[in-house]
Write a protein that holds these residues in place. Structure first.
Motif, PDB file in Angstrom:
ATOM      1  N   ILE A   1     -33.857  35.824 -22.479  1.00  0.00           N
ATOM      2  CA  ILE A   1     -32.646  36.144 -21.728  1.00  0.00           C
ATOM      3  C   ILE A   1     -32.486  37.656 -21.634  1.00  0.00           C
ATOM      4  O   ILE A   1     -33.156  38.415 -22.334  1.00  0.00           O
ATOM      5  N   ILE A   2     -31.590  38.077 -20.752  1.00  0.00           N
ATOM      6  CA  ILE A   2     -31.418  39.511 -20.491  1.00  0.00           C
ATOM      7  C   ILE A   2     -31.028  40.265 -21.759  1.00  0.00           C
ATOM      8  O   ILE A   2     -31.493  41.379 -21.994  1.00  0.00           O
ATOM      9  N   GLU A   3     -30.188  39.654 -22.594  1.00  0.00           N
ATOM     10  CA  GLU A   3     -29.779  40.321 -23.835  1.00  0.00           C
ATOM     11  C   GLU A   3     -30.992  40.685 -24.682  1.00  0.00           C
ATOM     12  O   GLU A   3     -31.066  41.780 -25.252  1.00  0.00           O
ATOM     13  N   ASN A   4     -31.986  39.775 -24.774  1.00  0.00           N
ATOM     14  CA  ASN A   4     -33.215  40.076 -25.523  1.00  0.00           C
ATOM     15  C   ASN A   4     -33.943  41.270 -24.911  1.00  0.00           C
ATOM     16  O   ASN A   4     -34.378  42.182 -25.623  1.00  0.00           O
ATOM     17  N   ALA A   5     -34.078  41.244 -23.588  1.00  0.00           N
ATOM     18  CA  ALA A   5     -34.802  42.316 -22.901  1.00  0.00           C
ATOM     19  C   ALA A   5     -34.129  43.666 -23.110  1.00  0.00           C
ATOM     20  O   ALA A   5     -34.791  44.666 -23.405  1.00  0.00           O
ATOM     21  N   GLU A   6     -32.794  43.691 -22.963  1.00  0.00           N
ATOM     22  CA  GLU A   6     -32.057  44.956 -23.104  1.00  0.00           C
ATOM     23  C   GLU A   6     -32.179  45.517 -24.520  1.00  0.00           C
ATOM     24  O   GLU A   6     -32.376  46.719 -24.721  1.00  0.00           O
ATOM     25  N   GLU A   7     -32.042  44.638 -25.515  1.00  0.00           N
ATOM     26  CA  GLU A   7     -32.130  45.086 -26.909  1.00  0.00           C
ATOM     27  C   GLU A   7     -33.535  45.602 -27.230  1.00  0.00           C
ATOM     28  O   GLU A   7     -33.694  46.611 -27.918  1.00  0.00           O
ATOM     29  N   ALA A   8     -34.544  44.892 -26.735  1.00  0.00           N
ATOM     30  CA  ALA A   8     -35.928  45.304 -26.988  1.00  0.00           C
ATOM     31  C   ALA A   8     -36.205  46.674 -26.373  1.00  0.00           C
ATOM     32  O   ALA A   8     -36.758  47.568 -27.031  1.00  0.00           O
ATOM     33  N   LEU A   9     -35.810  46.853 -25.114  1.00  0.00           N
ATOM     34  CA  LEU A   9     -36.067  48.122 -24.433  1.00  0.00           C
ATOM     35  C   LEU A   9     -35.303  49.271 -25.080  1.00  0.00           C
ATOM     36  O   LEU A   9     -35.816  50.391 -25.189  1.00  0.00           O
TER      37      LEU A   9
ATOM     38  N   GLU B   1     -44.937  39.746 -16.799  1.00  0.00           N
ATOM     39  CA  GLU B   1     -45.326  40.960 -16.089  1.00  0.00           C
ATOM     40  C   GLU B   1     -44.077  41.793 -15.827  1.00  0.00           C
ATOM     41  O   GLU B   1     -43.112  41.303 -15.239  1.00  0.00           O
ATOM     42  N   TRP B   2     -44.108  43.035 -16.275  1.00  0.00           N
ATOM     43  CA  TRP B   2     -42.959  43.948 -16.178  1.00  0.00           C
ATOM     44  C   TRP B   2     -43.280  45.091 -15.232  1.00  0.00           C
ATOM     45  O   TRP B   2     -44.398  45.602 -15.204  1.00  0.00           O
ATOM     46  N   ILE B   3     -42.283  45.486 -14.451  1.00  0.00           N
ATOM     47  CA  ILE B   3     -42.363  46.722 -13.675  1.00  0.00           C
ATOM     48  C   ILE B   3     -41.214  47.600 -14.154  1.00  0.00           C
ATOM     49  O   ILE B   3     -40.039  47.209 -14.074  1.00  0.00           O
ATOM     50  N   ILE B   4     -41.544  48.771 -14.678  1.00  0.00           N
ATOM     51  CA  ILE B   4     -40.531  49.652 -15.261  1.00  0.00           C
ATOM     52  C   ILE B   4     -40.615  51.029 -14.609  1.00  0.00           C
ATOM     53  O   ILE B   4     -41.688  51.647 -14.572  1.00  0.00           O
ATOM     54  N   GLU B   5     -39.486  51.481 -14.104  1.00  0.00           N
ATOM     55  CA  GLU B   5     -39.404  52.847 -13.578  1.00  0.00           C
ATOM     56  C   GLU B   5     -38.760  53.717 -14.643  1.00  0.00           C
ATOM     57  O   GLU B   5     -37.641  53.448 -15.075  1.00  0.00           O
TER      58      GLU B   5
ATOM     59  N   THR C   1     -46.182  48.962 -24.501  1.00  0.00           N
ATOM     60  CA  THR C   1     -46.317  47.519 -24.273  1.00  0.00           C
ATOM     61  C   THR C   1     -46.379  46.760 -25.592  1.00  0.00           C
ATOM     62  O   THR C   1     -45.759  45.696 -25.745  1.00  0.00           O
ATOM     63  N   GLU C   2     -47.103  47.311 -26.556  1.00  0.00           N
ATOM     64  CA  GLU C   2     -47.199  46.660 -27.874  1.00  0.00           C
ATOM     65  C   GLU C   2     -45.849  46.649 -28.570  1.00  0.00           C
ATOM     66  O   GLU C   2     -45.442  45.635 -29.165  1.00  0.00           O
ATOM     67  N   PHE C   3     -45.128  47.764 -28.488  1.00  0.00           N
ATOM     68  CA  PHE C   3     -43.773  47.826 -29.070  1.00  0.00           C
ATOM     69  C   PHE C   3     -42.852  46.800 -28.403  1.00  0.00           C
ATOM     70  O   PHE C   3     -42.058  46.139 -29.064  1.00  0.00           O
ATOM     71  N   LEU C   4     -42.959  46.690 -27.081  1.00  0.00           N
ATOM     72  CA  LEU C   4     -42.132  45.735 -26.342  1.00  0.00           C
ATOM     73  C   LEU C   4     -42.399  44.314 -26.820  1.00  0.00           C
ATOM     74  O   LEU C   4     -41.467  43.544 -27.088  1.00  0.00           O
TER      75      LEU C   4
ATOM     76  N   ASN D   1     -43.645  43.291 -29.680  1.00  0.00           N
ATOM     77  CA  ASN D   1     -43.176  43.096 -31.058  1.00  0.00           C
ATOM     78  C   ASN D   1     -41.656  43.020 -31.132  1.00  0.00           C
ATOM     79  O   ASN D   1     -41.096  42.242 -31.918  1.00  0.00           O
ATOM     80  N   ALA D   2     -40.991  43.829 -30.326  1.00  0.00           N
ATOM     81  CA  ALA D   2     -39.524  43.805 -30.317  1.00  0.00           C
ATOM     82  C   ALA D   2     -39.013  42.461 -29.818  1.00  0.00           C
ATOM     83  O   ALA D   2     -38.057  41.893 -30.373  1.00  0.00           O
ATOM     84  N   LEU D   3     -39.635  41.927 -28.771  1.00  0.00           N
ATOM     85  CA  LEU D   3     -39.222  40.621 -28.245  1.00  0.00           C
ATOM     86  C   LEU D   3     -39.483  39.516 -29.271  1.00  0.00           C
ATOM     87  O   LEU D   3     -38.690  38.578 -29.412  1.00  0.00           O
ATOM     88  N   LYS D   4     -40.590  39.611 -30.000  1.00  0.00           N
ATOM     89  CA  LYS D   4     -40.875  38.627 -31.058  1.00  0.00           C
ATOM     90  C   LYS D   4     -39.790  38.646 -32.129  1.00  0.00           C
ATOM     91  O   LYS D   4     -39.368  37.596 -32.623  1.00  0.00           O
ATOM     92  N   SER D   5     -39.344  39.846 -32.491  1.00  0.00           N
ATOM     93  CA  SER D   5     -38.338  39.955 -33.554  1.00  0.00           C
ATOM     94  C   SER D   5     -36.967  39.462 -33.112  1.00  0.00           C
ATOM     95  O   SER D   5     -36.152  39.040 -33.929  1.00  0.00           O
ATOM     96  N   LEU D   6     -36.714  39.491 -31.798  1.00  0.00           N
ATOM     97  CA  LEU D   6     -35.407  39.105 -31.271  1.00  0.00           C
ATOM     98  C   LEU D   6     -35.337  37.647 -30.835  1.00  0.00           C
ATOM     99  O   LEU D   6     -34.250  37.071 -30.765  1.00  0.00           O
ATOM    100  N   ASN D   7     -36.488  37.044 -30.535  1.00  0.00           N
ATOM    101  CA  ASN D   7     -36.498  35.715 -29.929  1.00  0.00           C
ATOM    102  C   ASN D   7     -37.596  34.870 -30.570  1.00  0.00           C
ATOM    103  O   ASN D   7     -38.783  35.076 -30.316  1.00  0.00           O
TER     104      ASN D   7
END
Length: 504
Positions: free
Chosen positions: A379-387, A417-421, A433-436, A438-444
């Protein structure tokens, strides 16, 4: 009237409302039950009221059993009849205004009914309450010694069969009392300009001449404006332009990806950030404490709330509960019944309660804006926290992003697949990408399970977007400015594929 005296009187008047807020803080269930009973009583002789026997509904259970939950597509025929001039279909007073949806997810626009009751008892009342709560927490505020710089998505209103439609902000501006414009910048003429790039220049030229004490608008677009202000004035930070600036009222998209960038533009520890949660359908919640990251659900705006636990959403086991049955730390889809005639309407947002005494929420995303192709429930909350955590580690700054699944093909496993500006790119995108991941794994935990030994999902794929990719994409769809948003997560590849084609 001298400005300091006006500031004192305005502050005193707004603070008086706090005693009414305390009523629903103390008796939330009773206030919500009263709201429901009033809505049913007012609308009992409408077409919808007669069809479902509103006159004989005396409690929530009967209401929930008798009235179906609806999506926009299911109520659209009634809305279209009202747009063509019919009245008393779903609300007894005349519906003259329709807020045209500015979302990016549907090619077909939505037209959300806006009644005079919704304007007065919800949208305008919430604006006063936002100021009331802010002033209650900041006794020495000098908010009314200057003006509020507002950045809406306002375009002109269009007339059709005696009804009017346009962005909600245009409807609000069109119906505002005359004194409201006196305390705001830019002028209504500039606020209602259609062409975004010309409007941006006009906003800057009008506003840099004013004593601006507050900002109000969507974080992504406000950031564009404020950076242009610094470029125009040649200053290093915004207090050199507006020395009395004290608060930014924001909403519409998550503030997390932009927080550090705002602190660079506004380098004063005493500066306040206040979040709101509103939509075309109504105004729902307001940050009620300094430095909080959750919002007080406002229970006396003519909106009755229900919630669908997301673990049953869209299944045969789907359940719907009133506010007095919610639990903290569970994800819910919101269902609303409003004083504009939306009955048990799914708005498409999800929230999580952080407190039930009082009822405070965090917006966690959209029922359609998630990735769950592989059972990962991202969910978006996971993505925002990870980033947010990755940017702290890498020093990167994100301007915009979106993500979608890479579907399995033959023996090939899936991925995201992510597109980030980036406003400031990380030194190594592979590490990012590796940090992303791992962060998503820790949150979800669901994502972590699908990533275990690459069982279902491979490592995410991250593309660095060229400068202004998302801006150009929105411009190509005539969706620049104001309330228009980038779809952050999607179960399909339509947005990602379009953006990849433009990322050259």
């Amino acid at each position: 009237m001298p400005i300091p005296l006006f500031n004192s009187i305005a502050s005193w008047l707004l603070k008086k409302r706090y005693h009414q807020i305390e009523l629903f803080l103390k008796y939330p269930a009773e206030v919500q039950e009263e709201v429901l009973n009033q809505l049913l009583s007012v609308a009992k002789d409408t077409e919808v009221g007669r069809a479902y026997g509103f006159e004989s509904i005396s409690d929530y259970k009967t209401f929930a059993n008798r009235v179906p939950i609806r999506s926009y597509e299911e109520v659209e025929p009634m809305i279209e009849r009202t747009r063509k001039g019919e009245q008393n279909i779903f609300w007894p007073t005349s519906i003259k205004w329709f807020a045209k949806s500015s979302g990016t997810t549907n090619a077909k626009s939505k037209f959300i009914p806006v009644s005079s009751e919704a304007l007065e008892d919800c949208h305008y009342k919430s604006g006063k309450d936002l100021l009331c709560l802010y002033l209650n927490n900041n006794e020495n505020s000098q908010l009314f010694t200057g003006k509020s710089l507002r950045l809406g998505g306002s375009k002109e209103l269009y007339e059709d069969n005696g009804t009017f439609f346009g962005d909600l902000s245009a409807i609000l501006i069109d119906n505002m009392p005359f004194w409201a414009e006196l305390s705001s910048t830019p002028s209504n003429r500039v606020s209602l300009m259609s062409e975004w790039e010309s409007k941006m220049k006009a906003v800057i030229m009008e506003s840099i001449q004013e004593n601006v004490t507050s900002l109000a608008g969507v974080p992504s677009w406000m950031l564009v404006l404020l950076n242009n202000v610094l470029e125009e004035t040649g200053n290093d930070h915004l207090f050199q332009v507006w020395e009395n600036l004290e608060v930014y009222f924001h909403g519409g998209v998550s503030f997390n990806p932009y927080k550090d960038q705002y602190r660079n533009l506004l380098p004063r520890k005493s500066f306040n950030y206040y979040e709101i949660y509103n939509a075309s359908e109504g105004f729902f919640a307001i940050q009620d404490r300094n430095n909080a990251d959750d919002l007080l659900l406002m229970l006396d705006y003519g909106i009755f709330y229900e919630f669908i636990p997301m673990d049953t959403y869209g299944t045969l086991e789907q359940t719907t509960i009133p506010i007095w049955e919610v639990q903290i730390n569970k994800n819910y889809a919101i269902v609303i019944t409003t004083n504009a005639g939306l009955w048990r309407y799914k708005i498409g947002d999800t929230v999580r309660f952080t407190s039930i005494d009082p009822y405070r929420v965090k917006v966690t995303g959209r029922t359609k804006h998630h990735i769950n192709v592989f059972g990962e429930e991202l969910i978006i909350e996971n993505a925002e926290e990870a980033l947010k955590s990755i940017c702290k580690k890498t020093g990167a700054q994100i301007k915009d992003y979106t993500a979608a699944p890479i579907f399995m093909s033959g023996k090939e496993k899936g991925a995201h697949e992510w597109i980030i500006e980036f406003r400031k790119a990380p030194e190594e995108i592979d590490y990012f990408t590796e940090f992303l991941d791992n962060a998503l794994k820790s949150l979800n935990s669901d994502y972590e399970a699908k990533r275990y030994n690459n069982t279902t999902l491979k490592m995410p794929k991250v593309h660095v977007a060229r400068e202004n990719l998302f801006y150009d994409w929105l411009k190509s769809k005539d969706k620049l400015g104001g309330q228009h948003k980038i779809p952050r997560l999607c179960n399909e590849r339509c947005y990602v594929d379009e953006l990849l084609l433009m990322n050259k």
